[in-house]
Enzyme design. Structure first.
Site: not given
Length: 511
Positions: A84, A159, A183
């Site tokens: 990420k 997210s 998330s």
């Protein structure tokens, strides 16, 4: 699509060990898959913001050399991974999905990235995310949204939708995500992947660009519970560089996953959280949840209903605590030291404050600005006690609800998200409706307890994935792996295979 990209990380470990495949071949297969289906924000999944083909293949070649010399660094040595874009990576851009960090290349690795590199996992690239991890849909990325591999007109969660979508579309067998209010788990639910939020402090936060320091936690994104356990054990454990890191080793997770996969939960007490159900929950989600609970009972678990009354206030408390911490954390993006710098128009000799204002206006998106304003207000003189202080008191009550529940049961369960994936753009103009997607996941972050989301099937209304959440006491991460693996095994027996293998083939346009 190459058969290699369909295999789990554990299966790839075996293939590498027997010499069936090399890490270079394996990494190239995933790079080819990325090239075939990822595309851009306008066409394709857009799970990646940056793909490092050259670096990944070099790391894979080094892995093959180690293996040939009998010096394998770790069981996962040679298995590629995606990261990420909120985790710092030496030599690779880290933008946090924001224009204000466009092109920034960190001078150091996050601890979890350093551990992945030391173990020999080739890093395929950095995955898309809501800007500074603020969002529940990955539509708030400054570089365009990621799309759900099950339906490219729908969101992949947020997210960390990029990591979840990359794993769900077989572009990567493993990924790292971060979970501040769900998330990792919420994207897992809507993409049919496994997502784990470890105990707070169980995985180092050093090198994680902070959103909310007391809530953020790094964790694994995978296609199976066993794969998550393998990755969790690799990246977890004490880190002296992180003041919030727990000084104890992480272990027993792989063993717990293997034990759970036998499907025997005799003696386990499971609590259904009564507050995480009712009006507003999609019927298809609740149907799959009830079926999963019934399977746990068949496996020998005792199931009871548990009330956690303070959970109804969790979202309100979270959306005061998170913006308050975010407003403080994002103050460092001032256009003075690194990142975007914009000079104000019509000013010959702008002051530092004028440059900062112009840069932050252009560099931050609407959702980031919204939360900075809320957080600054909540921390302001005269309002601190009324808002932020009260929210922290509610946080204490939520932790007490968890403690009381765990005196009665071993784990708590709920649906991971109230609905399946909604359509792109559907909730962009209604932030409160967007925030409701984290209703079931937020309490775990406020209390610091571990949680897992496991695919529970497809909703009858739309044929989209549903997630089943398991929560355990702090430092009892092994329990979420045991229960998650048991449910996974029972559901695969029911379906005749893993959920993702039941999905229609992705051809770059739709599943």
């Amino acid at each position: 699509m190459s058969d290699l990209t369909r295999r789990t990380a554990a299966q790839l470990v075996d293939a590498l060990a027997t010499g069936e495949v090399t890490s270079v071949e394996l990494t190239q297969a995933h790079l080819d898959r990325i090239a075939a289906v990822d595309g851009t924000a306008d066409a394709g999944i857009h799970a990646f913001l940056h793909v490092d083909a050259e670096g990944a293949l070099a790391q894979a070649a080094a892995s093959d050399e180690r293996r040939a010399a009998g010096r394998v660094a770790h069981a996962l040595d040679g298995v590629p991974i995606a990261v990420k874009d909120v985790l710092t990576t030496t030599g690779l851009p880290t933008t946090c999905g924001s224009k204000i960090l466009e092109g920034w290349v960190p001078p150091y690795d996050a601890t979890v990235v350093a551990r992945v590199k030391a173990a020999g996992l080739p890093i395929l690239g950095k995955t898309n995310m809501d800007e500074f991890a603020m969002g529940s849909s990955t539509e708030h990325s400054a570089y365009g949204p990621t799309r759900n591999p099950w339906d490219l007109d729908r969101i992949p969660g947020g997210s960390g939708g990029g990591s979840a979508a990359a794993v769900a579309s077989f572009q990567a067998p493993l990924a790292l995500g971060t979970d501040t209010g769900g998330s990792i788990r919420q994207p897992g639910a809507v993409t049919g992947t496994v997502g784990v939020k470890p105990t707070y402090g169980g995985v180092s936060r050093y090198g994680l660009v902070a959103l909310a320091n007391s809530l953020d936690q790094v964790g694994p994104v995978t296609r199976t519970v066993l794969d998550s356990a393998l990755l969790h054990e690799l990246v977890g454990g004490h880190d002296p560089l992180d003041s919030t890191s727990i000084d104890r080793p992480v272990g027993g997770l792989v063993e717990a996953a293997r034990q759970g996969a036998t499907g025997d939960l005799t003696g386990l007490k499971v609590g259904i959280i009564s507050e995480l159900a009712g009006d507003g929950w999609q019927p298809g989600v609740m149907t799959r949840f009830a079926e999963s609970v019934a399977l746990l009972e068949q496996a020998g678990a005792e199931v009871v209903e548990v009330s956690c009354p303070s959970f109804v206030h969790a979202m309100a408390a979270y959306y005061l605590i998170l913006p308050a911490e975010a407003s403080s954390n994002l103050a460092k993006f001032d256009a003075m030291r690194y990142g975007l710098r914009v000079l104000p128009e019509g000013v010959d000799a702008p002051s530092a404050e004028q440059v900062m204002r112009a840069s932050r206006d252009v560099g931050f998106g609407d959702e980031v600005k919204r939360r900075i304003i809320i957080g600054t207000y909540a921390l302001s003189s005269g309002y601190y006690d009324a808002y932020y202080g009260q929210a922290q008191k509610v946080r204490t009550l939520i932790s007490r609800d968890f403690a009381a529940a765990y005196e009665k049961v071993d784990v708590l369960v709920s649906p991971t998200a109230p609905t399946t994936a909604f359509r792109l753009g559907e909730k962009l103009d209604d932030p409160l409706a967007m925030y409701l997607n984290d209703l079931a996941t937020i309490p775990a972050n406020l209390a610091g307890v571990p949680g897992i989301s496991v695919p529970a099937g497809l909703a009858d209304e739309d044929g989209l994935p549903v997630g089943f959440q398991v929560l355990a006491p702090a430092l009892a991460d092994d329990r979420v792996y045991r229960v998650g693996a048991a449910l996974e095994a029972l559901l695969e027996e029911k379906w005749g295979g893993a959920l993702l293998t039941q999905a229609p083939e992705l051809d770059g346009a739709a599943r």
